[in-house]
Design an enzyme around this catalytic site. Structure first.
Site, PDB file in Angstrom:
ATOM      1  N   LYS A 269       0.841  -1.203   0.000  1.00 32.76           N
ATOM      2  CA  LYS A 269       0.000   0.000   0.000  1.00 32.76           C
ATOM      3  C   LYS A 269       0.873   1.248   0.000  1.00 32.76           C
ATOM      4  CE  LYS A 269      -3.783   2.215   2.566  1.00 32.76           C
ATOM      5  NZ  LYS A 269      -3.188   3.557   2.743  1.00 32.76           N
ATOM      6  N   HIS A 293      -1.715   8.009   0.735  1.00 37.60           N
ATOM      7  CA  HIS A 293      -2.073   8.126   2.157  1.00 37.60           C
ATOM      8  C   HIS A 293      -3.130   9.203   2.361  1.00 37.60           C
ATOM      9  CE1 HIS A 293      -0.325   6.136   5.768  1.00 37.60           C
ATOM     10  NE2 HIS A 293      -1.003   7.067   6.410  1.00 37.60           N
TER      11      HIS A 293
END
Length: 403
Positions: A269, A293
């Site tokens: 991620k 993010h």
């Protein structure tokens, strides 16, 4: 009052959700009225001047739909199978630290709502309760977030605990090794937990429902996964310790080691560069999440949606590509899938929903996305997700102009 008791929405709250929470923007406005400003801004804000935060949302408006309604779409199927999980919709709940600031027992309520909706929940490393508590509260479709720590033994420990607790996938977040500067938090003097000085008390006193809910919880709020037996458990000490634990020297050898330790699906991620996505495939990663993010780390970074097509080309169908950042409507999810994503994750929308209605709020926001995706698919003339592709989109440089 127990968390399970709080999770049940009163008839009045359920009616309020149905009447007022007609969209994610409406939920955001409700959360803003519900939460003390420092807590709302903690969820709502981004890094520095928030260019990337705004860019994440704006990027979706650069694509217009090109529907083909004569194809006919009387019944739509938005189910998807990912990482051994059968999901009823292509929207999952992404990892968000300190969800327990928004509603008592937040993580356990959210994983339960996700399970009831037939979708997946990714537990944050920074959850208030332990990953074991989350596993006990939810169904089978659970993922666990980890980082590469200076103490590699702690990375291994979290991975082993996740395996023992039955989490389906491990999500290694790679874009938070240094903490972004979040100006809103600095201006608000945001601390964990919120301060009880004069300004903090004034901010909380104007939000009595939140204060009555959270007041008894705040003194004992902690980071469940970071507590050590016979060690400090107060959240300030743990927050300071966590700040120094992430290792900016993380590299591909750490990914290789985690791949060796963790036998289930491993997802990376925080991927924005196509070359990094291609390297992830070469290192045995099972999926990537295109993410900046939520605009909370590197300001002026490319938006997730802008980065998506390059990532999709780089992996060339070898692994699934997921996306988070800026998703506020079911139509945004449809656009991401048409550009090659397999599914999307939401964070802020679920926190706003949590703040407004606890478990009922999370269930509500997932149903909003489900309904909007279904309606968009029907109006496009699409019956299943596999039929979504870039032929159904037109990219716009400006309103009314094709790219």
């Amino acid at each position: 009052m127990s968390a399970s008791t709080r999770s049940s929405a009163s008839p009045a709250l359920s009616e309020k959700l149905r009447r007022e929470a007609i969209s994610v923007p409406a939920l955001r406005a409700m959360a803003r009225r519900t939460l003390p400003r420092p807590v709302f801004d903690f969820s709502d804000g981004g890094a520095e001047d928030e260019h990337t935060l705004r860019r994440n949302e704006a990027a979706f408006a650069r694509y217009a739909f090109l529907p083909r309604p004569i194809n006919g779409a009387p019944v739509r199927d938005q189910s998807v199978k990912l990482f051994g999980m059968d999901l009823s919709m292509p929207v999952m709940i992404g990892p968000t630290g300190l969800a327990g600031l928004f509603w008592p027992g937040a993580e356990k309520l959210a994983v339960r709502a996700a399970n009831n909706a037939g979708t997946a929940y990714c537990a944050s490393h920074g959850s208030v309760c332990t990953l074991e508590d989350i596993a006990a509260a939810g169904g089978p479709n659970r993922m666990m977030q980890v980082f590469v720590y200076r103490d590699r033994g702690f990375t291994r420990e979290l991975a082993e605990r996740a395996a023992a607790a039955g989490f389906k996938a491990l999500v290694l977040t790679v874009d938070n090794q240094l903490h972004g500067r979040r100006d809103r938090d600095l201006r608000n003097g945001f601390t964990i937990p919120p301060r009880f000085d004069v300004s903090g008390l004034l901010a909380m006193a104007t939000k009595l429902p939140w204060l009555m809910r959270m007041g008894p919880e705040l003194p004992t709020l902690t980071f469940g996964n970071y507590r050590r037996e016979n060690g400090p458990s107060d959240i300030r000490t743990l927050a300071a310790r966590m700040h120094d634990m992430f290792d900016p020297a993380m590299n591909w050898s750490d990914v290789d080691e985690l791949r060796r330790i963790w036998k289930g699906p491993l997802i990376l991620k925080g991927v924005l560069h196509p070359q990094e996505a291609a390297e992830a495939v070469a290192h045995g990663v099972d999926g990537v999440i295109v993410s900046n993010h939520g605009g909370r780390q590197l300001d002026h970074a490319v938006s997730s949606l802008e980065a998506l097509p390059g990532i999709v080309r780089a992996v060339d169908g070898r692994i699934p590509v997921l996306l988070d950042g800026g998703i506020r409507r079911g139509g945004d999810v449809v656009k991401a899938i048409a550009l090659g994503a397999s599914a999307c994750l939401i964070a802020r929308p679920y926190l706003w929903a949590l703040a407004v209605g606890g478990e009922a709020g999370v269930a509500h926001v997932l149903e909003l996305f489900r309904d909007e995706i279904d309606r968009t698919m029907g109006l496009l003339g699409v019956t299943e997700l596999s039929q979504l592709n870039s032929d159904l989109l037109m990219r716009l440089d400006a309103i009314g102009q094709t790219a």
